[in-house]
Write a protein that holds these residues in place. Structure first.
Motif, PDB file in Angstrom:
ATOM      1  N   ASP A  99      43.265  37.594  52.392  1.00 24.65           N
ATOM      2  CA  ASP A  99      44.508  38.178  52.912  1.00 24.65           C
ATOM      3  C   ASP A  99      45.279  38.924  51.838  1.00 24.65           C
ATOM      4  N   CYS A 100      45.015  38.587  50.589  1.00 25.04           N
ATOM      5  CA  CYS A 100      45.667  39.258  49.453  1.00 25.04           C
ATOM      6  C   CYS A 100      44.762  40.301  48.811  1.00 25.04           C
ATOM      7  N   GLY A 101      43.613  40.550  49.411  1.00 28.37           N
ATOM      8  CA  GLY A 101      42.697  41.523  48.846  1.00 28.37           C
ATOM      9  C   GLY A 101      41.871  41.003  47.699  1.00 28.37           C
ATOM     10  N   CYS A 102      41.777  39.670  47.574  1.00 25.30           N
ATOM     11  CA  CYS A 102      41.007  39.049  46.496  1.00 25.30           C
ATOM     12  C   CYS A 102      39.792  38.334  47.059  1.00 25.30           C
ATOM     13  N   VAL A 103      38.765  38.193  46.244  1.00 18.08           N
ATOM     14  CA  VAL A 103      37.554  37.510  46.672  1.00 18.08           C
ATOM     15  C   VAL A 103      37.874  36.099  47.155  1.00 18.08           C
ATOM     16  N   GLY A 104      37.307  35.741  48.289  1.00 24.98           N
ATOM     17  CA  GLY A 104      37.406  34.378  48.783  1.00 24.98           C
ATOM     18  C   GLY A 104      36.090  33.673  48.519  1.00 24.98           C
ATOM     19  N   GLN A 105      36.077  32.772  47.542  1.00 25.52           N
ATOM     20  CA  GLN A 105      34.833  32.123  47.119  1.00 25.52           C
ATOM     21  C   GLN A 105      35.165  30.747  46.585  1.00 25.52           C
ATOM     22  N   GLU A 106      34.248  29.805  46.731  1.00 26.62           N
ATOM     23  CA  GLU A 106      34.587  28.414  46.439  1.00 26.62           C
ATOM     24  C   GLU A 106      34.554  28.036  44.959  1.00 26.62           C
ATOM     25  N   THR A 107      34.056  28.897  44.093  1.00 27.26           N
ATOM     26  CA  THR A 107      33.967  28.512  42.683  1.00 27.26           C
ATOM     27  C   THR A 107      34.673  29.465  41.739  1.00 27.26           C
ATOM     28  N   THR A 108      35.108  30.619  42.220  1.00 29.85           N
ATOM     29  CA  THR A 108      35.788  31.559  41.339  1.00 29.85           C
ATOM     30  C   THR A 108      37.015  32.115  42.030  1.00 29.85           C
ATOM     31  N   MET A 365      33.855  36.535  29.007  1.00 32.88           N
ATOM     32  CA  MET A 365      33.794  35.092  28.761  1.00 32.88           C
ATOM     33  C   MET A 365      35.095  34.560  28.177  1.00 32.88           C
ATOM     34  N   ALA A 366      35.658  35.290  27.207  1.00 33.85           N
ATOM     35  CA  ALA A 366      36.915  34.862  26.603  1.00 33.85           C
ATOM     36  C   ALA A 366      38.036  34.865  27.629  1.00 33.85           C
ATOM     37  N   HIS A 367      38.047  35.884  28.485  1.00 30.25           N
ATOM     38  CA  HIS A 367      39.073  35.988  29.520  1.00 30.25           C
ATOM     39  C   HIS A 367      38.975  34.805  30.492  1.00 30.25           C
ATOM     40  N   VAL A 368      37.781  34.531  30.983  1.00 32.15           N
ATOM     41  CA  VAL A 368      37.621  33.455  31.958  1.00 32.15           C
ATOM     42  C   VAL A 368      37.836  32.087  31.308  1.00 32.15           C
ATOM     43  N   THR A 369      37.473  31.948  30.029  1.00 31.17           N
ATOM     44  CA  THR A 369      37.759  30.685  29.336  1.00 31.17           C
ATOM     45  C   THR A 369      39.265  30.431  29.273  1.00 31.17           C
ATOM     46  N   ALA A 370      40.045  31.481  29.011  1.00 27.29           N
ATOM     47  CA  ALA A 370      41.500  31.324  28.990  1.00 27.29           C
ATOM     48  C   ALA A 370      42.000  30.880  30.367  1.00 27.29           C
ATOM     49  N   TYR A 371      41.437  31.475  31.424  1.00 31.26           N
ATOM     50  CA  TYR A 371      41.786  31.022  32.783  1.00 31.26           C
ATOM     51  C   TYR A 371      41.429  29.552  32.974  1.00 31.26           C
ATOM     52  N   GLU A 372      40.243  29.146  32.520  1.00 30.85           N
ATOM     53  CA  GLU A 372      39.824  27.754  32.705  1.00 30.85           C
ATOM     54  C   GLU A 372      40.740  26.790  31.948  1.00 30.85           C
ATOM     55  N   ASP A 373      41.241  27.204  30.786  1.00 31.71           N
ATOM     56  CA  ASP A 373      42.230  26.394  30.066  1.00 31.71           C
ATOM     57  C   ASP A 373      43.437  26.117  30.968  1.00 31.71           C
ATOM     58  N   LEU A 374      43.948  27.177  31.567  1.00 31.63           N
ATOM     59  CA  LEU A 374      45.141  27.051  32.406  1.00 31.63           C
ATOM     60  C   LEU A 374      44.829  26.321  33.711  1.00 31.63           C
ATOM     61  N   ALA A 375      43.642  26.548  34.248  1.00 27.32           N
ATOM     62  CA  ALA A 375      43.249  25.861  35.482  1.00 27.32           C
ATOM     63  C   ALA A 375      43.156  24.362  35.266  1.00 27.32           C
ATOM     64  N   HIS A 394      43.572  35.041  35.861  1.00 24.09           N
ATOM     65  CA  HIS A 394      42.180  35.240  36.298  1.00 24.09           C
ATOM     66  C   HIS A 394      41.876  36.733  36.409  1.00 24.09           C
ATOM     67  N   PRO A 395      40.739  37.180  35.862  1.00 19.31           N
ATOM     68  CA  PRO A 395      40.430  38.617  35.887  1.00 19.31           C
ATOM     69  C   PRO A 395      40.245  39.186  37.288  1.00 19.31           C
ATOM     70  N   LEU A 396      40.015  38.348  38.294  1.00 15.37           N
ATOM     71  CA  LEU A 396      39.878  38.846  39.657  1.00 15.37           C
ATOM     72  C   LEU A 396      41.222  38.925  40.379  1.00 15.37           C
ATOM     73  N   ILE A 397      42.292  38.541  39.712  1.00 10.76           N
ATOM     74  CA  ILE A 397      43.629  38.560  40.335  1.00 10.76           C
ATOM     75  C   ILE A 397      44.547  39.412  39.470  1.00 10.76           C
ATOM     76  N   GLY A 398      45.150  38.827  38.425  1.00  9.38           N
ATOM     77  CA  GLY A 398      45.795  39.587  37.377  1.00  9.38           C
ATOM     78  C   GLY A 398      47.049  40.366  37.718  1.00  9.38           C
ATOM     79  N   GLN A 399      47.584  40.283  38.931  1.00  8.05           N
ATOM     80  CA  GLN A 399      48.825  40.961  39.277  1.00  8.05           C
ATOM     81  C   GLN A 399      49.817  39.923  39.786  1.00  8.05           C
ATOM     82  N   TYR A 400      51.059  40.025  39.329  1.00  7.48           N
ATOM     83  CA  TYR A 400      51.990  38.936  39.607  1.00  7.48           C
ATOM     84  C   TYR A 400      52.311  38.800  41.088  1.00  7.48           C
ATOM     85  N   GLU A 401      52.329  39.915  41.835  1.00  8.24           N
ATOM     86  CA  GLU A 401      52.622  39.801  43.263  1.00  8.24           C
ATOM     87  C   GLU A 401      51.505  39.042  43.978  1.00  8.24           C
ATOM     88  N   TYR A 402      50.254  39.348  43.620  1.00  8.82           N
ATOM     89  CA  TYR A 402      49.133  38.596  44.193  1.00  8.82           C
ATOM     90  C   TYR A 402      49.201  37.131  43.781  1.00  8.82           C
TER      91      TYR A 402
END
Length: 421
Positions: A99-108, A365-375, A394-402
């Protein structure tokens, strides 16, 4: 030897049981305990599991129970394959991000974060019970998101290794294309869970000839079709990405597809209903062909190999696992969890050295690792702001409104599983 499977009522389980039965010389299981709170499913799966053992003359005993503490008592290894919230939660994970234009997936993406928030506290509670029952027991995590869950386990001091079937699946596919036995191929597999690349394909071990250029020259069309990525992209990369990289390399295309077809969760739910009906047949004493479409291909071989190495020192000397970075990739924190080839034995997994990587890989990898830290921080400590920061990073989101809207939707759809709400 006693092994316990948490989530033993899963429709995956007959695949695992089949592997234990076929490969009993590699891993001599004396008692296999399947534990699951869903008694109806557990009865069906347990019945088929016993018939599979009987068909293959396996002498081991299969026990089914809903009592977790009894199940892990005295276990040498505990395999985690649970799904908090079941397929209903997965359906939500795959739906509301779209609904926000982002991938809907169970692991990412946002769905993967939702699954991590539901899962990490439950897994850590299970792991503490395992530690009380047998401090020397190994925990093998197949529960997604494997990288985040394994990192939570390791940071809490548990004897844990994460497992994914992506590498073993690619090894089998490459072996078939090259007409060699799978055991002859060693993959230079590197990345994070569900964010990996094959940077080399070697014959006869880690020092063997790299046949990846030959593989790409002769079979790039087949590999690209399997990954659903253009052959031209593979030619330019010079490596083989896992199929999960399609969510990054073709994000908008994937979103358009997901909006116009039934979700994978809906497909799996229907498949599970059919599988459980098959499992109820007292004449069925082998895993049905339909199970191959459920996912988790070669999971049993990978699980047996890993458990054998950890418990007996047998099995393959090198295996692709999720384990602590510990300096292997110097651009990541030591406590990051990476998915690489490792030497595996009773003392655990020691990553093999990794040669230089393209910045195209290291940057992501560095980008997603930073996301995993926060997750992981959000999963452990809760709070809307922590969820927002993880989504924003997360590199697949990255915008504050989303990120704002996704945070609201994530909390609304997972309220019953979040203790801090």
């Amino acid at each position: 030897m006693k092994l316990t499977v948490v989530g033993g009522g899963s429709t995956y389980t007959p695949e695992l049981v089949d592997g234990f039965a076929r490969l009993r010389d590699t891993l001599p299981v004396e008692e296999l305990v399947l534990v699951d709170p869903a008694a109806d499913r557990l009865e069906l799966v347990g019945g088929l599991a016993r018939r599979i053992f009987a068909r293959q003359d396996h002498p081991g005993r299969i026990v089914t129970t809903s009592d977790l503490d009894a199940a892990v008592d005295g276990a040498d290894a505990v395999l985690l394959q649970l799904r908090v919230g079941g397929q209903a939660a997965r359906l939500q994970d795959e739906t509301w991000p779209l609904d926000c234009g982002c991938v809907g997936q169970e692991t990412t993406g946002a769905g993967g974060l939702a699954k991590a928030l539901r899962t990490v506290p439950v897994v850590l509670d299970i792991a503490e019970r395992v530690r009380r029952a047998n401090p020397r027991a190994w925990i093998i995590d197949f529960t997604n998101p494997v990288g985040i869950v394994t990192r939570a386990l390791l940071q809490a001091g548990h004897r844990a290794v994460g497992l994914c079937n992506v590498a073993i699946g690619l090894q089998r596919k490459f072996a078939a294309l090259l007409d060699v036995a799978p055991a002859e191929l060693h993959l230079d597999h590197v990345g994070l869970n569900h964010l990996t690349w094959e940077t080399g394909v070697r014959l006869h071990g880690p020092e063997g000839e790299d046949v990846l250029p030959r593989l790409l020259a002769g079979h790039a069309d087949a590999i690209a079709a399997d990954l659903r990525l253009p052959r031209a992209l593979l030619n330019r990369l010079g490596v083989v990405p896992s199929y999960y990289l399609r969510y990054y390399y073709a994000h908008d295309e994937v979103v358009r597809e997901l909006r116009t077809k039934p979700s994978r969760a809906a497909e799996v739910a229907a498949m599970e209903k059919e599988l459980l009906a098959l499992y109820a047949d007292p004449a069925l004493d082998e895993k049905p062909a339909l199970l191959a479409k459920r996912g988790g291909a070669f999971y049993s071989e990978a699980a047996v190999d890993l458990a054998a190495a950890l418990l007996t020192g047998s099995g393959s000397p090198y295996q692709v696992v999720n384990t602590r970075n510990a300096g292997t990739l110097p651009f990541l924190p030591d406590d990051a969890v990476i998915e690489v080839q490792a030497a595996v034995g009773p003392k655990g997994a020691s990553p093999l050295p990794v040669t230089s990587l393209d910045p195209l890989c290291t940057g992501l990898m560095a980008h997603v690792t930073a996301y995993e830290d926060l997750a992981l921080d959000a999963a452990l400590r809760g709070g809307r702001d922590r969820v927002f920061k993880a989504l924003l990073s997360h590199p697949l989101i990255g915008q504050y409104e989303y990120a704002e809207e996704l945070t609201d939707r994530l909390v609304a759809h997972n309220r019953e599983h979040l203790a801090w709400v």
